[in-house]
Design an enzyme around this catalytic site. Structure first.
Site, PDB file in Angstrom:
ATOM      1  N   HIS A 174      -4.315   1.219   7.558  1.00  0.00           N
ATOM      2  CA  HIS A 174      -2.959   1.767   7.627  1.00  0.00           C
ATOM      3  C   HIS A 174      -2.813   2.933   6.647  1.00  0.00           C
ATOM      4  O   HIS A 174      -2.311   4.002   7.008  1.00  0.00           O
ATOM      5  CB  HIS A 174      -1.955   0.653   7.301  1.00  0.00           C
ATOM      6  CG  HIS A 174      -0.529   1.089   7.272  1.00  0.00           C
ATOM      7  ND1 HIS A 174       0.382   0.694   8.222  1.00  0.00           N
ATOM      8  CD2 HIS A 174       0.161   1.878   6.400  1.00  0.00           C
ATOM      9  CE1 HIS A 174       1.562   1.230   7.940  1.00  0.00           C
ATOM     10  NE2 HIS A 174       1.449   1.947   6.834  1.00  0.00           N
ATOM     11  N   GLU A 175      -3.270   2.734   5.408  1.00  0.00           N
ATOM     12  CA  GLU A 175      -3.140   3.790   4.404  1.00  0.00           C
ATOM     13  C   GLU A 175      -4.047   4.975   4.724  1.00  0.00           C
ATOM     14  O   GLU A 175      -3.654   6.127   4.534  1.00  0.00           O
ATOM     15  CB  GLU A 175      -3.418   3.245   3.005  1.00  0.00           C
ATOM     16  CG  GLU A 175      -2.477   2.134   2.563  1.00  0.00           C
ATOM     17  CD  GLU A 175      -1.003   2.433   2.759  1.00  0.00           C
ATOM     18  OE1 GLU A 175      -0.588   3.609   2.632  1.00  0.00           O
ATOM     19  OE2 GLU A 175      -0.238   1.492   3.036  1.00  0.00           O
ATOM     20  N   GLY A 191       0.833  -1.185   0.000  1.00  0.00           N
ATOM     21  CA  GLY A 191       0.000   0.000   0.000  1.00  0.00           C
ATOM     22  C   GLY A 191       0.871   1.238   0.000  1.00  0.00           C
ATOM     23  O   GLY A 191       2.036   1.190   0.421  1.00  0.00           O
ATOM     24  N   GLN A 250       2.833   9.970   1.441  1.00  0.00           N
ATOM     25  CA  GLN A 250       4.118   9.267   1.445  1.00  0.00           C
ATOM     26  C   GLN A 250       4.972   9.632   0.236  1.00  0.00           C
ATOM     27  O   GLN A 250       6.178   9.396   0.241  1.00  0.00           O
ATOM     28  CB  GLN A 250       3.902   7.760   1.486  1.00  0.00           C
ATOM     29  CG  GLN A 250       3.328   7.274   2.802  1.00  0.00           C
ATOM     30  CD  GLN A 250       3.153   5.782   2.797  1.00  0.00           C
ATOM     31  OE1 GLN A 250       2.155   5.274   2.304  1.00  0.00           O
ATOM     32  NE2 GLN A 250       4.148   5.081   3.323  1.00  0.00           N
ATOM     33  N   HIS A 302      -2.468   7.360   7.060  1.00  0.00           N
ATOM     34  CA  HIS A 302      -1.558   8.322   6.426  1.00  0.00           C
ATOM     35  C   HIS A 302      -2.317   9.552   5.931  1.00  0.00           C
ATOM     36  O   HIS A 302      -1.825  10.681   6.059  1.00  0.00           O
ATOM     37  CB  HIS A 302      -0.820   7.682   5.250  1.00  0.00           C
ATOM     38  CG  HIS A 302       0.332   6.826   5.639  1.00  0.00           C
ATOM     39  ND1 HIS A 302       1.434   7.299   6.317  1.00  0.00           N
ATOM     40  CD2 HIS A 302       0.560   5.509   5.437  1.00  0.00           C
ATOM     41  CE1 HIS A 302       2.295   6.331   6.517  1.00  0.00           C
ATOM     42  NE2 HIS A 302       1.781   5.213   5.999  1.00  0.00           N
ATOM     43  N   CYS A 351       6.063  -0.228   7.292  1.00  0.00           N
ATOM     44  CA  CYS A 351       5.665   1.003   6.610  1.00  0.00           C
ATOM     45  C   CYS A 351       6.811   1.470   5.732  1.00  0.00           C
ATOM     46  O   CYS A 351       7.961   1.531   6.192  1.00  0.00           O
ATOM     47  CB  CYS A 351       5.304   2.076   7.637  1.00  0.00           C
ATOM     48  SG  CYS A 351       4.762   3.628   6.887  1.00  0.00           S
ATOM     49  N   LEU A 352       6.495   1.790   4.482  1.00  0.00           N
ATOM     50  CA  LEU A 352       7.531   2.260   3.570  1.00  0.00           C
ATOM     51  C   LEU A 352       8.147   3.575   4.032  1.00  0.00           C
ATOM     52  O   LEU A 352       9.279   3.881   3.671  1.00  0.00           O
ATOM     53  CB  LEU A 352       6.953   2.421   2.160  1.00  0.00           C
ATOM     54  CG  LEU A 352       6.447   1.135   1.496  1.00  0.00           C
ATOM     55  CD1 LEU A 352       5.837   1.446   0.136  1.00  0.00           C
ATOM     56  CD2 LEU A 352       7.538   0.095   1.398  1.00  0.00           C
TER      57      LEU A 352
END
Length: 166
Positions: free
Chosen positions: A135-136, A45, A50, A139, A93-94
């Protein structure tokens, strides 16, 4: 398309609430770039902030690592209901690489969103898909996985993250 730079915490943009995407906005190029970036990372994701885009858009593909790609683009997503049953699990997480964390989230959510054609969707998500979407969405609301931790765990894992980045 292009692979975009992924911002890393503590970039202040990761703590900002994103603006809604205006009706009729053409996000096809951005969505394609975000998917290319997510797959290259390799993640499951990726949210607008991000990659420095402060709009309410995220992409996800929860099962691509186990089989065929099934990318999803969610614009102006909202959770309209969530189960009371919480499930924990390790999340990465990226934007916070190399420091996975145990996070508890509702086991299922009902989410609404627009797709790239402006079509409305409403669907119950369960399992990993529910976890990834939440999660997304975090953000887009200026939250990262550190925000789900107890103060002691957050301090410990922030220190681990900073050490890993050196």
């Amino acid at each position: 398309m292009a692979v975009l730079e992924v911002l890393h915490w503590p970039d202040p943009r990761l703590q900002q609430v994103c603006d809604p995407v205006p009706e009729g906005a053409d996000l096809r190029g951005l969505a394609a770039d975000m998917l290319d970036t997510m797959y290259a990372a390799p993640g499951r994701g990726l949210a607008g902030p991000q990659v420095g885009v402060m709009q309410r858009i995220f992409v996800m593909d929860c099962d691509w690592k186990e089989g065929v790609r099934a990318p999803q683009v969610l614009i102006n997503p909202e959770i309209v209901s969530a189960s009371d049953n919480l499930v924990g699990g390790v999340e990465g997480c990226l934007s916070i690489p190399d420091v996975p964390m145990d996070v508890s989230r509702p086991a299922s959510v009902v989410m609404t969103w627009l797709d790239l054609d402006g079509q409305h969707h409403r669907r119950e998500m369960t399992g990993f898909e529910a976890k990834c979407a939440q999660h997304e969405l975090d953000h887009l609301n200026g939250k990262v996985i550190f925000d789900h931790l107890s103060p002691d765990d957050r301090t410990r894992l922030e220190a681990a993250y900073k050490e890993a980045q050196q």
